[in-house]
Scaffold this motif. Structure first.
Motif, short mmCIF file in Angstrom:
data_model
loop_
_atom_site.label_atom_id
_atom_site.label_comp_id
_atom_site.label_asym_id
_atom_site.label_seq_id
_atom_site.Cartn_x
_atom_site.Cartn_y
_atom_site.Cartn_z
N TYR A 37 23.28 36.70 45.09
CA TYR A 37 24.62 37.29 45.11
C TYR A 37 25.65 36.32 44.52
O TYR A 37 26.44 36.70 43.65
CB TYR A 37 25.01 37.68 46.54
N PHE A 38 25.64 35.11 45.01
CA PHE A 38 26.62 34.12 44.57
C PHE A 38 26.57 33.91 43.07
O PHE A 38 27.60 33.96 42.38
CB PHE A 38 26.40 32.79 45.31
N GLN A 39 25.38 33.68 42.53
CA GLN A 39 25.25 33.40 41.10
C GLN A 39 25.66 34.60 40.26
O GLN A 39 26.32 34.45 39.23
CB GLN A 39 23.83 32.96 40.76
N ALA A 40 25.32 35.80 40.69
CA ALA A 40 25.66 37.01 39.94
C ALA A 40 27.17 37.24 39.89
O ALA A 40 27.68 37.79 38.90
CB ALA A 40 24.96 38.22 40.54
N GLN A 41 27.87 36.81 40.92
CA GLN A 41 29.32 37.04 40.96
C GLN A 41 30.06 36.27 39.87
O GLN A 41 31.20 36.59 39.55
CB GLN A 41 29.89 36.72 42.33
N LYS A 42 29.43 35.29 39.29
CA LYS A 42 30.04 34.57 38.17
C LYS A 42 30.17 35.48 36.94
O LYS A 42 30.97 35.21 36.05
CB LYS A 42 29.17 33.36 37.79
N PHE A 43 29.36 36.55 36.94
CA PHE A 43 29.27 37.44 35.78
C PHE A 43 29.45 38.90 36.19
O PHE A 43 28.89 39.79 35.57
CB PHE A 43 27.91 37.25 35.09
N THR A 44 30.20 39.12 37.23
CA THR A 44 30.34 40.46 37.80
C THR A 44 30.68 41.50 36.74
O THR A 44 31.46 41.24 35.83
CB THR A 44 31.38 40.45 38.95
N GLY A 45 30.01 42.65 36.84
CA GLY A 45 30.26 43.75 35.91
C GLY A 45 29.53 43.64 34.59
O GLY A 45 29.79 44.44 33.68
N THR A 46 28.62 42.67 34.47
CA THR A 46 27.89 42.50 33.20
C THR A 46 26.39 42.73 33.41
O THR A 46 25.90 42.75 34.54
CB THR A 46 28.08 41.08 32.64
N ARG A 47 25.68 42.89 32.30
CA ARG A 47 24.22 43.02 32.38
C ARG A 47 23.59 41.74 32.92
O ARG A 47 22.55 41.78 33.58
CB ARG A 47 23.64 43.33 31.00
N HIS A 48 24.21 40.61 32.65
CA HIS A 48 23.68 39.33 33.14
C HIS A 48 23.70 39.28 34.67
O HIS A 48 22.77 38.76 35.28
CB HIS A 48 24.47 38.17 32.54
#
Length: 169
Positions: A37-48
């Motif tokens: 969750y934490f790492q993904a929030q750096k790129f919220t709203g993207t395919r990454h």
């Protein structure tokens, strides 16, 4: 006494690690770990972000989240502590077993014992900010306050009604 933790496999405090296998349901998605969750929030709203959510391990999620070839959200430095607080709170509210472990630490200081991170942990010199440890202690205080609310067990108003295991594949 101070409680030091680092690896997710450590007993009993490995559950304090963001790599521990305690998933959370946040923002309409199931996250295998708070690291995902934490790492993904750096790129919220993207395919990454979705790639990170689906990573096979928390280590892989961390590697993908640290990939600086992808554009990171501009406000990350401002919001990262709140993102971590939200993830940690969700984790310990979702899983009563580890919530009990956190509460059992009483008023002891909790420190992420990592030499590689001066911000989230104590760092190489032992003088790091220990932001993750502080978030865990704050979460512990909030859980204690919730348990102290009036009401019969299991009723609205009783903090225990909000705790419980979430079973996910």
């Amino acid at each position: 006494m101070t409680i030091y933790f680092h690896g997710a496999e450590e007993v009993p405090h490995g559950c304090f690690s963001n790599f521990s296998a305690h998933g959370v349901d946040l923002d309409g998605h199931w996250w295998p770990t708070t690291e995902h969750y934490f790492q993904a929030q750096k790129f919220t709203g993207t395919r990454h972000a979705e790639l990170i959510r689906r990573a096979g391990t928390p280590l892989r999620a961390a590697e993908l989240g640290r990939d600086r070839s992808k554009p990171m959200r501009r406000d990350w430095e401002r919001v990262k502590d709140d993102v971590m607080r939200r993830a940690v709170a969700a984790k310990f509210r979702t899983h009563a077993d580890i919530g009990a472990i956190l509460l059992a630490t009483g008023d002891e200081e909790i420190v992420e014992d990592t030499t590689s991170d001066h911000y989230w942990g104590r760092g190489r010199t032992g003088t790091g900010k220990n932001v993750l440890g502080r978030i865990l202690m704050r979460t512990r205080s909030h859980l204690l306050a919730e348990l102290g609310e009036p009401g019969e067990p299991g009723e609205a108003g009783d903090g225990r009604a909000r705790w419980g295991h979430v079973i996910r594949p």
